[in-house]
Write an enzyme that holds these catalytic residues in place. Structure first.
Site, PDB file in Angstrom:
ATOM      1  N   GLU A 117       3.444   9.335   6.392  1.00 56.59           N
ATOM      2  CA  GLU A 117       4.554  10.214   5.983  1.00 56.59           C
ATOM      3  C   GLU A 117       5.923   9.692   6.393  1.00 56.59           C
ATOM      4  OE1 GLU A 117       4.004   9.934   9.356  1.00 56.59           O
ATOM      5  OE2 GLU A 117       2.624  11.618   9.263  1.00 56.59           O
ATOM      6  N   HIS A 159       3.443   9.391  19.018  1.00 53.26           N
ATOM      7  CA  HIS A 159       2.429   8.911  18.060  1.00 53.26           C
ATOM      8  C   HIS A 159       2.479   7.395  17.882  1.00 53.26           C
ATOM      9  CE1 HIS A 159       1.491  13.004  17.192  1.00 53.26           C
ATOM     10  NE2 HIS A 159       2.671  13.266  16.669  1.00 53.26           N
ATOM     11  N   ASP A 195       3.709  18.548  23.774  1.00 54.20           N
ATOM     12  CA  ASP A 195       4.003  18.667  22.346  1.00 54.20           C
ATOM     13  C   ASP A 195       2.775  19.269  21.656  1.00 54.20           C
ATOM     14  OD1 ASP A 195       5.940  17.355  20.043  1.00 54.20           O
ATOM     15  OD2 ASP A 195       3.831  17.375  19.414  1.00 54.20           O
ATOM     16  N   HIS A 197       1.348  18.416  18.993  1.00 52.48           N
ATOM     17  CA  HIS A 197       0.470  17.392  18.426  1.00 52.48           C
ATOM     18  C   HIS A 197      -0.084  16.477  19.514  1.00 52.48           C
ATOM     19  CE1 HIS A 197       3.341  18.561  15.201  1.00 52.48           C
ATOM     20  NE2 HIS A 197       2.245  18.554  14.465  1.00 52.48           N
ATOM     21  N   ASP A 284       7.163  22.319  19.772  1.00 46.54           N
ATOM     22  CA  ASP A 284       6.562  22.785  18.520  1.00 46.54           C
ATOM     23  C   ASP A 284       5.332  23.674  18.741  1.00 46.54           C
ATOM     24  OD1 ASP A 284       5.415  20.461  19.451  1.00 46.54           O
ATOM     25  OD2 ASP A 284       5.580  19.347  17.570  1.00 46.54           O
ATOM     26  N   TYR A 323      10.329  21.914  15.420  1.00 46.25           N
ATOM     27  CA  TYR A 323      10.888  21.948  14.061  1.00 46.25           C
ATOM     28  C   TYR A 323      11.445  23.306  13.662  1.00 46.25           C
ATOM     29  CZ  TYR A 323       8.521  17.698  14.742  1.00 46.25           C
ATOM     30  OH  TYR A 323       8.153  16.522  15.315  1.00 46.25           O
TER      31      TYR A 323
HETATM   32  C1  FKS Z   1       3.848  18.556   7.416  1.00 49.21           C
HETATM   33  C2  FKS Z   1       2.873  17.636   8.124  1.00 49.21           C
HETATM   34  C3  FKS Z   1       3.537  16.913   9.248  1.00 49.21           C
HETATM   35  C4  FKS Z   1       3.349  15.014  10.705  1.00 49.21           C
HETATM   36  C5  FKS Z   1       3.510  15.695  12.030  1.00 49.21           C
HETATM   37  C6  FKS Z   1       4.215  14.797  13.014  1.00 49.21           C
HETATM   38  C7  FKS Z   1       4.479  15.488  14.333  1.00 49.21           C
HETATM   39  C8  FKS Z   1       5.405  14.685  15.223  1.00 49.21           C
HETATM   40  C9  FKS Z   1       5.560  15.206  16.634  1.00 49.21           C
HETATM   41  C10 FKS Z   1       6.565  14.329  17.398  1.00 49.21           C
HETATM   42  F1  FKS Z   1       6.701  14.740  18.626  1.00 49.21           F
HETATM   43  F2  FKS Z   1       6.175  13.069  17.400  1.00 49.21           F
HETATM   44  F3  FKS Z   1       7.749  14.406  16.835  1.00 49.21           F
HETATM   45  N1  FKS Z   1       2.717  15.847   9.716  1.00 49.21           N
HETATM   46  N2  FKS Z   1       3.295  19.045   6.170  1.00 49.21           N
HETATM   47  O1  FKS Z   1       6.020  16.527  16.667  1.00 49.21           O
HETATM   48  O2  FKS Z   1       4.333  15.186  17.324  1.00 49.21           O
HETATM   49 ZN    ZN Z   2       4.657  17.532  17.646  1.00 48.80          ZN
END
Ligand code: FKS
Ligand code: ZN
Length: 342
Positions: A117, A159, A195, A197, A284, A323
């Site tokens: 992405e 990541h 985080d 994720h 997040d 976000y």
């Molecule tokens: C939206 C799908 C988003 C990607 C998610 C990335 C998360 C990034 C993160 C970081 F800290 F790196 F910024 N997919 N439809 O928040 O982990």
């Molecule tokens: Zn994240």
């Protein structure tokens, strides 16, 4: 608590992210940085300080030389091909294929992609270096006597693997901070990743090492990005066996359950007797985050910061995700204020 931040973050602002089958304005956008700076100022934190120039030798201890060469040259190879859009990977070295770096830029993008992405633009590499410089400067300040420092990194980093970009990340800022602390004299460093994720890149980098303990709280990978790493049975390998701890949690998780995982994480970190702590600070896990599924409130972030502060460890906070842009500042500040008033 000092804040280290670079206005060069603005150099990374791709127009597009592939999401839900559409090219949308990226969730990871420059105004995230502005909201955090404003909230810190309103909270009486000292004005951000610019980072020192990045020392690449530290970076080269956590990322591969071929990968760093790719990041530095990707845009010029892309342009040389006559492409006019932003550089996005369209292929991946899937199962049962060669793991060899191709000559063509389309092949290289896929070879070094951990996810597809995230676009690279003409000035992405410069922004990524400025972000890493913030983490490195913060770590150096900790090594020379500060008890806590906030590194306002953008783009984020957790990541980014040894030789992988994606998930909005290029250089692993938290890993660079941890490596810098070791290079400045620490024997053991713990990384706590809160985080939403999973910090798959950080886990990848330190998976076979015991000088860095990696502990992560995140959405269960069966349900959440990055999908292919972050399960509880990933505990480290070789020398690193036992030095990787994952706490995957299901959709709807509230602070009640989340804080149990936090308490357990900090207990394990305490037993490790680290010289310093690096916190991968994403906000997040917030209840109104548009791409995540935990249910932490703004007050919960304050409690979380207090709990981290109770460890009384020299701590570098490294900004990752978040976000719900209008609330990212207050949530980030709440963690830092809680930490300072445990
Ligand atoms: C939206 C799908 C988003 C990607 C998610 C990335 C998360 C990034 C993160 C970081 F800290 F790196 F910024 N997919 N439809 O928040 O982990
Ligand atoms: Zn994240």
């Amino acid at each position: 608590m000092k804040t280290i931040a670079s206005t060069d973050h603005i150099l990374h602002f791709p127009r597009a992210e592939l999401s839900g089958g559409q090219l949308i304005r990226p969730y990871e956008c420059p105004e995230r940085w502005d909201y955090i700076v404003s909230a810190l100022a309103e909270g009486g934190f000292s004005a951000p300080q610019a980072p020192d120039v990045l020392d690449m030798s530290t970076v080269a201890r956590v990322h591969g030389a071929d990968y760093l060469q790719f990041l530095a040259s990707a845009w010029s190879l892309w342009e040389a091909e006559g492409y006019t859009g932003e550089a996005l990977p369209t292929v991946v070295p899937a199962r049962r294929t060669q793991q060899r770096e191709p000559e063509h830029i389309d092949g290289k993008l896929g070879y070094f992609a951990g996810a597809t992405e995230t676009a690279i633009t003409a000035t992405t590499w410069q922004a990524a270096q400025s972000s890493a410089a913030c983490a490195q400067t913060a770590a150096r300040l900790l090594a020379t006597g500060e008890t806590s420092v906030f590194s306002l990194c953008r783009p984020p980093g957790h990541h980014a693997g040894h030789d992988l970009f994606g998930g909005y990340c290029f250089l692993n800022n938290a890993a660079i901070a941890a490596q810098q602390l070791l290079d400045s004299g620490a024997t053991r460093v713990a990384i706590l990743d809160i985080d939403f994720h999973h910090g798959n890149g950080t886990q990848d980098i330190f998976y076979e090492r015991n000088d860095v303990l990696f502990v992560s709280l995140h959405g269960n990978p069966g349900h959440a990005f990055p999908y292919f790493l972050g399960y509880a049975d990933e505990t480290g390998q070789g020398n690193g066996e036992g030095y990787n701890i994952n706490h995957p949690m299901l959709p709807g998780t509230t602070y009640d359950a989340w804080s149990d995982a936090l308490h357990d994480s900090l207990q394990r970190i305490g037993e490790y007797l680290p010289d310093a702590l690096v916190v991968s600070l994403g906000v997040d896990a917030f209840e109104r985050d548009p791409i995540s599924f935990f249910k932490l409130s703004s007050d919960d972030f304050m409690r979380c910061g207090q709990r981290i502060g109770q460890q009384s460890l020299p701590t570098v906070f490294v900004m990752e995700g978040g976000y719900a842009v209008e609330e990212i500042g207050i949530n980030t500040r709440n963690v830092l204020s809680g930490f300072l008033n445990p």
